[in-house]
Write an enzyme that holds these catalytic residues in place. Structure first.
Site, mmCIF file in Angstrom:
data_model
loop_
_atom_site.group_PDB
_atom_site.id
_atom_site.type_symbol
_atom_site.label_atom_id
_atom_site.label_comp_id
_atom_site.label_asym_id
_atom_site.label_seq_id
_atom_site.Cartn_x
_atom_site.Cartn_y
_atom_site.Cartn_z
ATOM 1 N N PRO A 100 -71.755 -39.788 -45.045
ATOM 2 C CA PRO A 100 -72.586 -40.991 -45.145
ATOM 3 C C PRO A 100 -74.019 -40.580 -45.502
ATOM 4 C CG PRO A 100 -72.158 -40.456 -42.828
ATOM 5 C CD PRO A 100 -71.363 -39.484 -43.655
ATOM 6 N N VAL A 101 -74.680 -41.392 -46.319
ATOM 7 C CA VAL A 101 -76.057 -41.027 -46.709
ATOM 8 C C VAL A 101 -77.047 -41.518 -45.658
ATOM 9 C CG1 VAL A 101 -75.619 -40.973 -49.201
ATOM 10 C CG2 VAL A 101 -76.321 -43.103 -48.126
ATOM 11 N N GLY A 104 -78.392 -38.315 -41.193
ATOM 12 C CA GLY A 104 -78.599 -37.101 -40.407
ATOM 13 C C GLY A 104 -77.537 -36.045 -40.596
ATOM 14 N N GLY A 106 -77.024 -34.459 -43.532
ATOM 15 C CA GLY A 106 -77.407 -33.545 -44.611
ATOM 16 C C GLY A 106 -76.716 -33.854 -45.923
ATOM 17 N N SER A 107 -76.503 -35.145 -46.207
ATOM 18 C CA SER A 107 -75.709 -35.478 -47.402
ATOM 19 C C SER A 107 -76.364 -34.969 -48.690
ATOM 20 C CB SER A 107 -75.450 -36.983 -47.493
ATOM 21 O OG SER A 107 -76.661 -37.657 -47.587
ATOM 22 N N ALA A 110 -75.985 -31.158 -48.821
ATOM 23 C CA ALA A 110 -74.597 -30.726 -49.057
ATOM 24 C C ALA A 110 -74.229 -30.905 -50.530
ATOM 25 C CB ALA A 110 -73.642 -31.507 -48.154
ATOM 26 N N ASP A 151 -81.719 -27.448 -42.532
ATOM 27 C CA ASP A 151 -80.564 -28.110 -43.163
ATOM 28 C C ASP A 151 -79.962 -27.236 -44.265
ATOM 29 O OD1 ASP A 151 -81.275 -30.136 -41.484
ATOM 30 O OD2 ASP A 151 -81.473 -31.678 -43.029
HETATM 31 C C1 MEV Z 1 -83.600 -33.252 -40.457
HETATM 32 O O1 MEV Z 1 -82.209 -32.992 -40.572
HETATM 33 C C2 MEV Z 1 -84.212 -32.370 -39.409
HETATM 34 C C3 MEV Z 1 -85.700 -32.541 -39.181
HETATM 35 O O2 MEV Z 1 -86.063 -31.654 -38.129
HETATM 36 C C4 MEV Z 1 -86.503 -32.226 -40.418
HETATM 37 C C5 MEV Z 1 -86.492 -30.749 -40.764
HETATM 38 O O3 MEV Z 1 -86.170 -29.916 -39.935
HETATM 39 O O4 MEV Z 1 -86.868 -30.446 -41.906
HETATM 40 C C6 MEV Z 1 -86.047 -33.960 -38.731
#
Ligand code: MEV
Length: 313
Positions: A100-101, A104, A106-107, A110, A151
């Site tokens: 899913p975009v 959270g 990492g779409s 990825a 990420d």
């Molecule tokens: C995003 O997946 C994670 C954050 O900590 C941003 C980052 O680490 O660059 C919110």
């Protein structure tokens, strides 16, 4: 003869502890979710076509020569060509994803890692994870200006990582696999906005936010020990405390609080938002025998989708 298609994939990720504070140099832990993947396939294209990118999930086809490098997939293609010193091939690269975009997982990262793997393999020299991670970091900067690098690292290495910005990533060995339920709040959230808001708050009250970041850093250290010892009850408590601190940082949302409460009430060992927050996903640490009950509770509390992931198996 039909030309053969070359395919490469890359996993989703989830952050166990330390999102946001990782941007400010504190440690964080992230794991790949290998059952959810982005895919890139490349096959030869007509002569003089150049590289055509077909982003199926965006419903968009474009020729590399017609877009600027502010387009993340075009940026990645150029970075791969520069790294290999290769001319633009006549090829068609098709991209799709289970992820899913804006949630959270990492779409965007990825997809760009899958694209880099597939394009470099097509060009006869598949780039290693550390190079792909560095290229994906460059692309991440388009998504949000100040990424920590966690990420791209967890997705390109496809291993659990204990990550401190600027230091080489430490690969974590998970001796006792554990189960996560990931639930989508159905609220799309922008990493860029969330990271920018935290920065603004930190600039207005640095000493207060530094204390929160330090506490989360201590949670990530304790979580590392808990993962190492297979101490899942302790890990669950750390998830809960990390969620509280993220809420104080201002990146939770009433629906994320609702989902985490529902998961705990249904028997999860702990639950927290994951990623940049303000929407997107939560993760709940669950015993295998409570997966169904926690999943039902999450759906009753409004989760729009859930995924069960076994980490470290
Ligand atoms: C995003 O997946 C994670 C954050 O900590 C941003 C980052 O680490 O660059 C919110």
């Amino acid at each position: 003869m039909t030309p053969s298609i070359l395919e490469r994939t890359a996993p989703a990720k989830t952050i166990l502890c330390g999102e946001h504070s990782v941007v400010y140099g504190r440690p964080a832990i992230a794991v790949p979710v290998s059952t959810m993947r982005a895919r890139a396939s490349v096959l030869p294209g007509p002569k003089d076509s150049g590289l055509v990118i077909r982003a199926l999930d965006l419903g968009r086809d474009f020729a590399l020569r017609n877009v600027g490098q502010d387009q993340p997939l075009a940026r990645m293609a150029h970075l791969v060509l520069e790294s290999l010193g290769a001319p633009e091939p006549d090829a068609i690269m098709t991209l799709s994803s289970d992820l899913p975009v804006a949630s959270g997982m990492g779409s965007g990262t990825a997809i760009s890692v899958a694209a880099a793997r597939a394009l470099s393999a097509f060009l006869g020299s598949e780039l290693p994870p550390e190079v792909i991670s560095a290229l994906a970091y460059e692309v991440e900067k388009i998504h949000h200006g100040t990424p920590s690098g966690i990420d791209n690292t967890v997705i390109a290495f496809e291993q659990p990582v204990y990550f401190v910005r600027g230091a080489p990533p430490e690969i974590l060995r998970i001796h006792t696999p554990f189960h996560l339920l990931i639930a989508n709040s159905g609220i799309a959230a922008s990493t860029r906005d969330s990271v920018a808001e935290v920065r603004h708050r930190w600039e207005t009250a640095p000493s207060y936010y530094n204390v929160i970041f330090d506490c989360i850093g201590a949670i990530a250290q304790a979580a590392r020990a808990a993962v190492d010892q297979g101490a899942l009850q302790a890990l669950g408590v750390l998830f809960n405390e990390n969620h509280e601190l993220l809420a104080r940082m201002g990146v939770s949302h009433f629906q994320l609080d609702r989902l985490t409460d529902a998961a705990r009430e249904a028997g999860a060992l702990g639950a927290k938002l994951t990623g940049s927050g303000q929407g997107g996903n939560i993760i709940a640490l669950v015993d295998p025998d409570t997966v169904d009950a926690v999943r039902q509770a999450l759906i009753a509390a409004g989760a729009t989708a859930t995924w069960h992931a076994e980490i470290g198996c």
